[in-house]
Design a protein around this motif. Structure first.
Motif: not given
Length: 456
Positions: A381, A385, A389
């Motif tokens: 991604f 991301a 995360y």
């Protein structure tokens, strides 16, 4: 839930079966022979480069020293305290021998992983250096193998929450609760706050913290372990005899120890060895790819020290302390067995010392694996991301600290093996590149190399 647990257990039996052990030891031995045992013969050179690598010396984000410390922050963890004890409990003293064998071939594996990580690393849209098995599979093996890199990243992103988050947080919570009466919820919140303070700053802050905390914790544990061995000096000879004897002959039942076949010594020695030093797992090269290094071979020589320090030094001290103290026949397992060995030798101090060591080891593992997991997610991604995360990672710590993790242990162990398979295949296929770069490096007298950035 029971059906799911049984299914994962069945898969675990396959992926950690004879084929996996042959693959791990076989690829490591193949690389060690192909490198003409250079990782063992050049150990001194590796330590010299590590000392010089405290300062950055090329393209990258963190110094070679901090890259190794970040890697060690993830590898020196519960595996060194609970993992070694579990191997001895299930496989007998001979399991320690097979941990050593895993480490000796694993030095070549870890070297090759770091060489390829730097050779085929990329820069993301934020200018950060990214690398690891998913990138050296994609850039080294080509488009037809891209699915294999994706498989590694998928397994790595999920496994990180087990081996690097839940299992570690739970280990800290349980040991602080049993030794100091700290409520698991309180431990979960404290771990969340401490982790957030570090990982929200990215690899630069993780590397800086690891560069200070890892050497301190490793040296402290080694000194304590050597003190235990000194107290039991008269039993060390017998302990070593047990290790070598039971590596090839079954261990008879004794005291609370149920006995173990040779296959158990091999299986649990290799499995716990890989769980501890992560050679072949493909996790450490993700950290080494961020190193500001003179080139792939330079970082490979530093990276291979991780396996030596983790298993040949730290795990050996734990294993020999357990066997020499006689605690291995007590019937205890995991961290409780290591704690008993230290407490027997250092009454009133040993148990608390193991509790503190385990807590620090596990905390740094949470930091290191947060980086591994986010890079696996970033492979799919991109940089956008990373922050979501990290937030998810911090929240997951609380649930890991307060939950029953029997199933998570099993799932993490299974996904570890599933991470290793794509990585070991890639290492075997890309081994000619590793051999070529190594030969050219030493033929030139160790001259500086290119940084090997593949793409931007």
């Amino acid at each position: 839930m029971e059906a799911l647990s049984n299914a994962v257990g069945w898969i675990n039996g396959i992926v950690w079966g004879p084929l996996m052990l042959v693959l791990i030891l076989g690829v490591g031995f193949f690389l060690q022979v192909g490198l003409k045992f250079m990782p063992i013969l050049k150990l001194g050179m590796g330590f010299s480069l590590l000392f010089k690598g405290r300062e950055a010396s090329g393209e990258g984000q963190i110094s070679p020293f901090n890259a190794l410390m970040t890697s060690l922050s993830a590898t020196i963890g519960t595996g060194n305290i609970a993992g070694v004890a579990t191997a001895v409990f299930l496989g007998g003293p001979g399991a320690l021998f097979w941990m050593w064998m895993t480490a000796l071939v694993g030095m070549a594996t870890k070297y090759a992983e770091a060489v390829l990580a730097v050779k085929y690393r990329e820069q993301d849209e934020l200018g950060n250096y990214v690398g690891g098995p998913m990138y050296y599979i994609k850039n080294g093996l080509g488009a037809k193998w891209a699915w294999l890199g994706g498989a590694f990243a998928l397994f790595g992103a999920i496994a990180a929450f087990g081996i690097g988050n839940g299992v570690q947080a739970n280990g800290v919570a349980q040991v602080l609760d049993s030794n100091f009466g700290v409520n698991t919820s309180v431990t979960g919140v404290i771990l969340m706050v401490l982790t957030a303070a570090v990982i929200l700053g990215g690899i630069t802050r993780i590397g800086a913290v690891a560069g200070k905390l890892v050497p301190f914790m490793a040296v402290s544990y080694i000194i304590a372990g050597l003190l235990v061995l000194l107290i039991n000096a008269g039993a060390i000879g017998d302990a070593l005899s047990l290790v070598f004897t039971h590596a090839f002959t079954p261990s008879a039942a004794e005291g609370g120890f149920a006995g173990a076949a040779v296959w158990a010594a091999i299986r649990f020695g290799v499995a716990r060895g890989v769980f501890s030093n992560e050679a072949g797992l493909g996790s450490a090269p993700i950290a080494h790819a961020a190193a500001s290094t003179a080139g792939p071979v330079n970082q490979g020589l530093v990276a291979m020290l991780g396996t030596f320090i983790d298993t040949i030094i730290v795990c050996s001290i734990t294993g020999l302390a357990i066997i020499a103290s006689g605690a291995w026949t007590s019937g205890e397992s995991g961290a409780a067995l290591t704690s008993l060995a230290f407490e027997t030798s250092l009454p009133g101090l040993g148990g608390a010392l193991i509790a503190v060591a385990l807590s620090i080891f596990a905390f740094t593992t949470i930091l290191g694996w947060s980086f591994y997991g986010e890079k696996c997610v970033g492979f799919f991604f991109g940089a956008k991301a990373l922050m979501p995360y990290r937030v998810l990672w911090i929240v997951a710590i609380y649930f890991g600290a307060t939950a029953n993790l029997g199933f998570v242990w099993l799932l993490a162990d299974t996904l570890n093996a599933m991470m290793a398979i794509p990585n070991l295949i890639a290492l075997a296929l890309l081994s000619p590149i590793v051999f070529k770069l190594t030969k050219a490096f030493f033929a030139s007298g160790g001259a500086s190399e290119g940084t090997g950035t593949a793409a931007k």
